[in-house]
Design a protein around this motif. Structure first.
Motif, PDB file in Angstrom:
ATOM      1  N   MET A   1       0.831  -1.226  -0.022  1.00 49.62           N
ATOM      2  CA  MET A   1      -0.100   0.247   0.040  1.00 49.62           C
ATOM      3  C   MET A   1       1.019   1.297   0.119  1.00 49.62           C
ATOM      4  SD  MET A   1      -3.117   1.035   2.506  1.00 49.62           S
ATOM      5  CE  MET A   1      -2.037   1.598   3.917  1.00 49.62           C
ATOM      6  N   PHE A   2       0.604   2.446  -0.651  1.00 54.56           N
ATOM      7  CA  PHE A   2       1.118   3.452  -0.682  1.00 54.56           C
ATOM      8  C   PHE A   2       0.256   4.622  -0.297  1.00 54.56           C
ATOM      9  CE2 PHE A   2       2.289   0.701  -4.068  1.00 54.56           C
ATOM     10  CZ  PHE A   2       3.533   0.625  -4.096  1.00 54.56           C
ATOM     11  N   THR A   3       0.837   5.770  -0.020  1.00 59.58           N
ATOM     12  CA  THR A   3       0.121   7.128   0.631  1.00 59.58           C
ATOM     13  C   THR A   3      -0.079   8.030  -0.684  1.00 59.58           C
ATOM     14  OG1 THR A   3       2.093   8.253   1.366  1.00 59.58           O
ATOM     15  CG2 THR A   3       0.960   6.587   2.818  1.00 59.58           C
ATOM     16  N   GLY A   4       0.404   8.095  -1.760  1.00 55.07           N
ATOM     17  CA  GLY A   4       0.519   9.146  -2.606  1.00 55.07           C
ATOM     18  C   GLY A   4       1.423  10.393  -2.321  1.00 55.07           C
ATOM     19  N   LEU A   5       2.225  10.068  -1.371  1.00 54.24           N
ATOM     20  CA  LEU A   5       3.206  11.293  -1.049  1.00 54.24           C
ATOM     21  C   LEU A   5       4.576  10.857  -1.874  1.00 54.24           C
ATOM     22  CD1 LEU A   5       2.686  11.876   2.626  1.00 54.24           C
ATOM     23  CD2 LEU A   5       1.470  12.776   0.674  1.00 54.24           C
ATOM     24  N   VAL A   6       4.905  11.599  -2.942  1.00 57.18           N
ATOM     25  CA  VAL A   6       5.986  11.232  -3.949  1.00 57.18           C
ATOM     26  C   VAL A   6       7.187  11.389  -3.009  1.00 57.18           C
ATOM     27  CG1 VAL A   6       7.171  11.618  -5.809  1.00 57.18           C
ATOM     28  CG2 VAL A   6       4.552  11.484  -5.883  1.00 57.18           C
ATOM     29  N   GLU A   7       8.056  10.456  -2.841  1.00 57.40           N
ATOM     30  CA  GLU A   7       9.221  10.538  -2.456  1.00 57.40           C
ATOM     31  C   GLU A   7      10.573  11.210  -3.017  1.00 57.40           C
ATOM     32  OE1 GLU A   7      10.780   7.236   0.704  1.00 57.40           O
ATOM     33  OE2 GLU A   7       9.194   6.220  -0.784  1.00 57.40           O
ATOM     34  N   ILE A  41       7.727  -0.724  -5.709  1.00 55.15           N
ATOM     35  CA  ILE A  41       7.893   0.635  -5.733  1.00 55.15           C
ATOM     36  C   ILE A  41       7.026   1.229  -6.937  1.00 55.15           C
ATOM     37  CG2 ILE A  41       9.586   2.449  -6.466  1.00 55.15           C
ATOM     38  CD1 ILE A  41      11.957   0.872  -5.736  1.00 55.15           C
ATOM     39  N   ALA A  42       6.041   2.260  -6.566  1.00 59.42           N
ATOM     40  CA  ALA A  42       5.156   2.899  -7.299  1.00 59.42           C
ATOM     41  C   ALA A  42       5.979   3.600  -8.141  1.00 59.42           C
ATOM     42  CB  ALA A  42       4.158   3.665  -6.692  1.00 59.42           C
ATOM     43  N   VAL A  43       5.757   3.500  -9.455  1.00 55.41           N
ATOM     44  CA  VAL A  43       6.220   4.335 -10.481  1.00 55.41           C
ATOM     45  C   VAL A  43       5.342   5.006 -11.146  1.00 55.41           C
ATOM     46  CG1 VAL A  43       7.667   4.544 -12.645  1.00 55.41           C
ATOM     47  CG2 VAL A  43       8.039   2.891 -10.986  1.00 55.41           C
ATOM     48  N   ASN A  44       5.205   6.309 -11.046  1.00 55.01           N
ATOM     49  CA  ASN A  44       3.880   7.123 -11.522  1.00 55.01           C
ATOM     50  C   ASN A  44       2.667   6.707 -11.122  1.00 55.01           C
ATOM     51  OD1 ASN A  44       5.664   9.044 -12.797  1.00 55.01           O
ATOM     52  ND2 ASN A  44       4.784   8.955 -14.849  1.00 55.01           N
ATOM     53  N   GLY A  45       2.560   6.043  -9.714  1.00 53.66           N
ATOM     54  CA  GLY A  45       1.620   5.488  -9.154  1.00 53.66           C
ATOM     55  C   GLY A  45       1.304   3.915  -9.587  1.00 53.66           C
ATOM     56  N   THR A  46       1.805   3.404 -10.210  1.00 48.67           N
ATOM     57  CA  THR A  46       1.850   2.026 -10.791  1.00 48.67           C
ATOM     58  C   THR A  46       2.657   1.008  -9.904  1.00 48.67           C
ATOM     59  OG1 THR A  46       1.370   2.716 -12.988  1.00 48.67           O
ATOM     60  CG2 THR A  46       1.823   0.186 -12.559  1.00 48.67           C
ATOM     61  N   CYS A  47       2.250   0.436  -8.956  1.00 48.63           N
ATOM     62  CA  CYS A  47       3.040  -0.390  -8.170  1.00 48.63           C
ATOM     63  C   CYS A  47       3.908  -1.586  -9.127  1.00 48.63           C
ATOM     64  CB  CYS A  47       1.985  -1.199  -7.232  1.00 48.63           C
ATOM     65  SG  CYS A  47       2.921  -2.508  -6.155  1.00 48.63           S
ATOM     66  N   LEU A  48       5.064  -1.539  -9.003  1.00 53.93           N
ATOM     67  CA  LEU A  48       5.964  -2.495  -9.727  1.00 53.93           C
ATOM     68  C   LEU A  48       6.906  -3.216  -8.723  1.00 53.93           C
ATOM     69  CD1 LEU A  48       7.088  -0.187 -12.711  1.00 53.93           C
ATOM     70  CD2 LEU A  48       5.111  -1.889 -12.556  1.00 53.93           C
ATOM     71  N   THR A  49       7.104  -4.471  -9.160  1.00 50.88           N
ATOM     72  CA  THR A  49       7.961  -5.354  -8.152  1.00 50.88           C
ATOM     73  C   THR A  49       9.537  -5.211  -9.022  1.00 50.88           C
ATOM     74  OG1 THR A  49       6.449  -6.891  -7.817  1.00 50.88           O
ATOM     75  CG2 THR A  49       8.387  -7.542  -7.503  1.00 50.88           C
ATOM     76  N   VAL A  50      10.322  -4.943  -7.830  1.00 48.00           N
ATOM     77  CA  VAL A  50      12.122  -4.687  -8.433  1.00 48.00           C
ATOM     78  C   VAL A  50      12.590  -6.182  -8.638  1.00 48.00           C
ATOM     79  CG1 VAL A  50      14.081  -4.077  -7.308  1.00 48.00           C
ATOM     80  CG2 VAL A  50      12.045  -2.717  -6.689  1.00 48.00           C
ATOM     81  N   GLY A  94       0.120  10.527   5.543  1.00 49.19           N
ATOM     82  CA  GLY A  94      -0.272  11.864   5.153  1.00 49.19           C
ATOM     83  C   GLY A  94      -0.785  11.940   3.891  1.00 49.19           C
ATOM     84  N   GLY A  95      -1.064  11.112   3.052  1.00 49.53           N
ATOM     85  CA  GLY A  95      -1.864  11.282   1.919  1.00 49.53           C
ATOM     86  C   GLY A  95      -3.441  10.494   2.009  1.00 49.53           C
ATOM     87  N   HIS A  96      -3.427   9.601   1.039  1.00 45.62           N
ATOM     88  CA  HIS A  96      -4.678   8.760   1.085  1.00 45.62           C
ATOM     89  C   HIS A  96      -4.399   7.269   0.817  1.00 45.62           C
ATOM     90  CE1 HIS A  96      -5.120   9.671  -3.134  1.00 45.62           C
ATOM     91  NE2 HIS A  96      -5.690   8.557  -3.237  1.00 45.62           N
ATOM     92  N   ILE A  97      -5.310   6.328   1.044  1.00 47.31           N
ATOM     93  CA  ILE A  97      -5.049   4.892   0.561  1.00 47.31           C
ATOM     94  C   ILE A  97      -4.844   4.918  -0.803  1.00 47.31           C
ATOM     95  CG2 ILE A  97      -5.815   2.631   0.628  1.00 47.31           C
ATOM     96  CD1 ILE A  97      -7.570   3.294   3.078  1.00 47.31           C
ATOM     97  N   VAL A  98      -3.615   4.384  -1.245  1.00 48.13           N
ATOM     98  CA  VAL A  98      -3.347   4.188  -2.948  1.00 48.13           C
ATOM     99  C   VAL A  98      -2.804   2.945  -2.790  1.00 48.13           C
ATOM    100  CG1 VAL A  98      -1.953   4.912  -4.715  1.00 48.13           C
ATOM    101  CG2 VAL A  98      -2.696   6.755  -2.990  1.00 48.13           C
ATOM    102  N   SER A  99      -3.484   1.867  -3.757  1.00 51.46           N
ATOM    103  CA  SER A  99      -3.070   0.592  -3.891  1.00 51.46           C
ATOM    104  C   SER A  99      -2.011   0.510  -4.974  1.00 51.46           C
ATOM    105  CB  SER A  99      -4.330  -0.261  -4.332  1.00 51.46           C
ATOM    106  OG  SER A  99      -4.802   0.311  -5.603  1.00 51.46           O
TER     107      SER A  99
END
Length: 218
Positions: A1-7, A41-50, A94-99
């Motif tokens: 899960m992500f928060t939408g806060l770009v690192e 890691i989310a790349v432009n919001g897309t969950c990808l596996t390293v 700090g953001g919202h629920i981002v899958s």
């Protein structure tokens, strides 16, 4: 899960294309500081596996389903991309629920200044628009933002200078495409309400009493 806060903003280092999939390599600093093979890691919001990584890069495979539903296939070497690691237990939310599962692609129509803010208008298909509500949350290229206005086939968001300077949403121009992920809570509510009243296709009976009875309201 992500928060939408770009690192951080990474850069596309290379893309190896097959008939329907892509192997994507991205240069980065912060998100690879503790990365392991198998991490997300989310790349432009897309969950990808390293699948591989080095001191300042990582590689991920993009399967056909993801290629078809996102803007990742249009990447070019040197393009900047939003990056975010998965949320850890104990992190601030700090953001919202981002899958990290993209619902559709939108198009930036225009960008206008409003004092310090930049108002961005984006068009999207009805399959996405049905879940977008004024003052609700949406992830654009993985950036958690608040919806300002909603039209029939468009919506707007407002960027503060910090967000505009550190994300792809601020860097992209009218005509460019963005990944969209709607608030997952809306999709679950729709699904649960549909299951609760299978004999009511027009949903005409869904009033506040119905919502309260089924636990959606206090």
């Amino acid at each position: 899960m992500f928060t939408g806060l770009v690192e951080e903003l990474g850069k596309v280092k290379g893309m190896v294309r097959s008939s329907r999939s892509v192997r994507l390599t991205v240069t980065a600093n912060k998100v690879v500081s503790d990365v392991k093979v198998g991490d997300s890691i989310a790349v432009n919001g897309t969950c990808l596996t390293v699948v591989a990584h080095g001191a300042d890069w990582f590689t991920a495979d993009v399967m056909p389903e993801t290629v078809d539903r996102t803007v990742l296939s249009s990447f070019k070497t040197g393009d900047k991309v939003n990056l975010e690691r998965t949320l850890r237990v104990g992190d601030r939310f700090g953001g919202h629920i981002v899958s990290g599962h993209i619902d559709g692609v939108g198009t930036i129509v225009n960008k206008n200044n409003n004092d310090i803010a930049i108002i961005v208008r984006i068009t999207a298909e009805q399959a996405v628009m049905r879940y977008i509500v004024e003052k609700g949350s949406i992830a654009i290229d993985g950036t958690s933002l608040t919806v300002v206005e909603v039209g029939k086939d468009w919506f707007t968001v407002s960027l503060i200078p910090h967000t505009a300077g550190l994300t792809t949403v601020g860097l992209k121009s009218p005509g460019e495409l963005v990944n969209l992920e709607v608030d997952i809570i809306g999709k679950y509510v729709e699904r649960l309400m549909g299951l609760a009243v299978p004999q009511s296709p027009d949903k005409a009976n869904m009033n506040t009493d119905f919502l309260r009875m089924h636990g959606f309201m206090g």
